[in-house]
Design an enzyme around this catalytic site. Structure first.
Site, mmCIF file in Angstrom:
data_model
loop_
_atom_site.group_PDB
_atom_site.id
_atom_site.type_symbol
_atom_site.label_atom_id
_atom_site.label_comp_id
_atom_site.label_asym_id
_atom_site.label_seq_id
_atom_site.Cartn_x
_atom_site.Cartn_y
_atom_site.Cartn_z
ATOM 1 N N GLU A 1 10.333 -21.481 2.592
ATOM 2 C CA GLU A 1 11.311 -22.548 2.453
ATOM 3 C C GLU A 1 11.787 -22.550 1.002
ATOM 4 O OE1 GLU A 1 11.809 -27.405 3.001
ATOM 5 O OE2 GLU A 1 9.882 -26.445 3.423
ATOM 6 N N ARG B 1 -5.524 -19.702 4.200
ATOM 7 C CA ARG B 1 -4.669 -19.635 3.022
ATOM 8 C C ARG B 1 -5.509 -19.356 1.786
ATOM 9 N NH1 ARG B 1 -2.178 -25.489 1.988
ATOM 10 N NH2 ARG B 1 -1.195 -24.312 0.309
ATOM 11 N N LYS C 1 3.434 -27.177 -3.844
ATOM 12 C CA LYS C 1 4.768 -27.140 -4.452
ATOM 13 C C LYS C 1 5.120 -28.473 -5.082
ATOM 14 C CE LYS C 1 7.141 -23.582 -1.737
ATOM 15 N NZ LYS C 1 8.265 -23.342 -0.789
#
Length: 553
Positions: A37, A262, A272
């Site tokens: 994204e 992850r 983020k």
């Protein structure tokens, strides 16, 4: 083991793909994608996903697409998209195709109409607060909206009017009609479209409704013919929704979603939102600050892309979340740079040394190897003159017993040059050492004469020829191994994460250096030129990593 010798490790995803190929599933094809994204800069966690998707495709003669999930224009920008392309390319990967979720907006809309016609979606007027309340809990089922029974004709009419811009933001949403009693909360009639009057950087103002990620992603995968949709473990509970959408639409291609753990790296954060906070509140100097875990920050720090790829391979792929020690990444960087970085001499805190028995105005030039074990890397010219500069720490008046550098009346070898002896110590009025007067032995150029033993070797630069430089000594941004576990992660910022040294001197051979050349400044650390702040007449070097792990002590 250098990064070039990294062993490819087997993992469960490689096993799945191997079994699919053996069974001729997907007609023997492997197609993956990396779907970021564009709402921030990529970080080290993304690097693991990038390496997984592109490497698995390459290993199996497949393809990997770069696809921007640009369905939330409120937080996205062209700047972020361009940075993502740079980062993926810098890591050494080429995409088979570059796509955007916005490429599929019309198809996504028509698929939503199909779901409505099938009775599998409805327009809901519930507020966000009502939807949260009606969703239920892990132990209690959700409560159906009064709009769930709305007729297909009314739903089609309202959805078309949503697209036409007749309603205010938030007045309606489109929800999938699945199961409000499902034990998986993601299946309790999730929202798949919402109204947002936001200008989109690619589609302009053509749309005022935007699809949600869970709905968009699986259809985008199917439209691109992806075979293995690889994502991180937090999407495991979303996989039933991924499959539900594709099953209901009966798409010709139904990719297999596979989840892996992850990357969780100690002494850093990969949120983020929190990375953006560091930037906007100026705790760091931008997204590419060398202390940031962003790929652009790692690049500016001088980390080789090979070291990052090696790190991602070494830590492996599992289904279980775990923390990786920062030293694993740092050691991958050191091992790569130990093999690939040119050697050079830089004096961080200069101490003037006058060679009294050296002829005034005389200069000698020596050829010194750029790498002691790699003659193929060549050599550089290093000038020597009457006045040289050494590190302040390489001289002590009252040294401990094991000190092997310069002392009053003692000898030391200059790297690639002569043995010198300290004859006199010059001090200022405050008693601080400001200069040493030394002599050199002409018989010791590059060698120790028979019977002569000099243990210490120090680096140096010629005062006349050395270049002024600023050296930035970067360290870990956080002093706590898990800053995300604290009430306020900013409390863990390391106050010593950056030390700037203004009056350094580097050897003259670095005059024409560029940012893509890495150096081992002998006995100091690994450095690279800062391409952003360096100027003619004032070089700026960033420390990539220390020679040894100082945090382990």
């Amino acid at each position: 083991m250098s990064s070039n010798e990294s062993i490819v490790q087997s993992n469960f995803i490689r096993h799945i793909i191997a079994e699919d190929l053996a069974a001729n599933k997907n007609q023997g094809k492997v197609a993956t994608r990396f779907p970021p994204e564009p709402n921030g800069y990529l970080h080290i966690g993304h690097a693991k996903s990038i390496c997984q998707n592109f490497t698995l495709a390459a290993e199996n003669s497949g393809t990997c697409n770069l696809r921007f999930d640009d369905t939330n224009p409120e937080k996205e920008s062209v700047e972020y998209m361009e940075s993502i392309e740079r980062d993926v390319a810098w890591l050494g990967f080429s995409w088979a195709g570059k796509y955007h979720a916005s490429d599929y907006f019309e198809q996504l809309y028509q698929y939503a109409v199909q779901l409505i016609r099938q009775g599998d979606a409805y327009v809901d007027s519930s507020t966000a607060e009502q939807m949260r309340s009606d969703r239920g809990t892990l132990t209690e089922p959700g409560k159906a909206s009064a709009d769930r029974s709305r007729s297909i004709e009314d739903n089609l009419d309202l959805f078309q009017r949503m697209r036409a811009g007749e309603f205010a933001d938030g007045q309606y949403v489109l929800r999938a009609k699945i199961d409000m009693a499902s034990p998986n909360i993601n299946l309790r009639d999730p929202t798949i479209y919402r109204i947002r009057r936001v200008h989109h950087h690619r589609t302009g103002d053509a749309w005022c409704i935007y699809p949600m990620y869970d709905y968009t992603h699986c259809i985008s995968d199917a439209l691109e013919g992806i075979t293995h949709s690889i994502c991180t473990l937090e999407f495991e509970d979303h996989r039933p929704l991924y499959d539900w959408v594709l099953d209901k639409l009966q798409t010709p291609c139904h990719p297999q979603q596979i989840e892996f753990a992850r990357l969780q790296l100690e002494y850093t954060i990969v949120s983020k939102r929190k990375l953006l906070q560091l930037v906007t509140e100026k705790h760091v100097n931008g997204w590419d600050d060398p202390r940031m875990p962003t790929i652009s920050g790692l690049r500016r720090a001088g980390v080789p892309p090979e070291a990052i790829r090696d790190f991602c391979e070494r830590i492996g792929v599992t289904k279980k979340n775990s923390w990786i020690e920062m030293t694993v990444l740092e050691n991958c960087i050191r091992e790569d740079l130990n093999e690939s970085a040119s050697r050079a001499m830089a004096v961080l805190r200069p101490l003037r040394v006058v060679i009294e028995n050296w002829e005034d105005g005389k200069t000698e030039t020596y050829q010194i190897a750029n790498h002691p074990q790699k003659p193929e890397m060549g050599s550089r010219s290093v000038p020597f003159s009457k006045v040289i500069l050494i590190e302040q720490d390489d001289f002590m008046e009252n040294p401990p017993k094991d000190f092997k550098r310069l002392v009053p009346g003692g000898e030391v070898r200059l790297r690639g040059s002569y043995v010198i002896k300290c004859e006199q110590v010059v001090k200022d009025a405050a008693g601080q050492v400001i200069e040493l007067r030394c002599s050199y032995d002409p018989a010791t150029l590059g060698k120790n004469p028979e019977g002569r033993k000099v243990k210490g070797v120090i680096h140096w630069v010629s005062e006349q020829h050395a270049l002024p430089a600023e050296l930035r000594l970067y360290d870990r941004l956080f002093s706590h191994p898990n800053p995300d576990t604290l009430d306020n992660f900013l409390d863990a910022i390391n106050p010593h994460s950056l030390e700037i040294l203004q009056n350094c001197r580097v050897e003259a051979s670095l005059a024409e250096t560029t940012a893509d050349i890495r150096y081992q400044f002998e006995r100091t650390g690994y450095f690279c030129l800062d391409a952003v702040d360096s100027q003619a007449g004032k070089l700026v070097f960033n420390r990539t990593v220390t020679l040894r792990d100082s945090w382990g002590k």
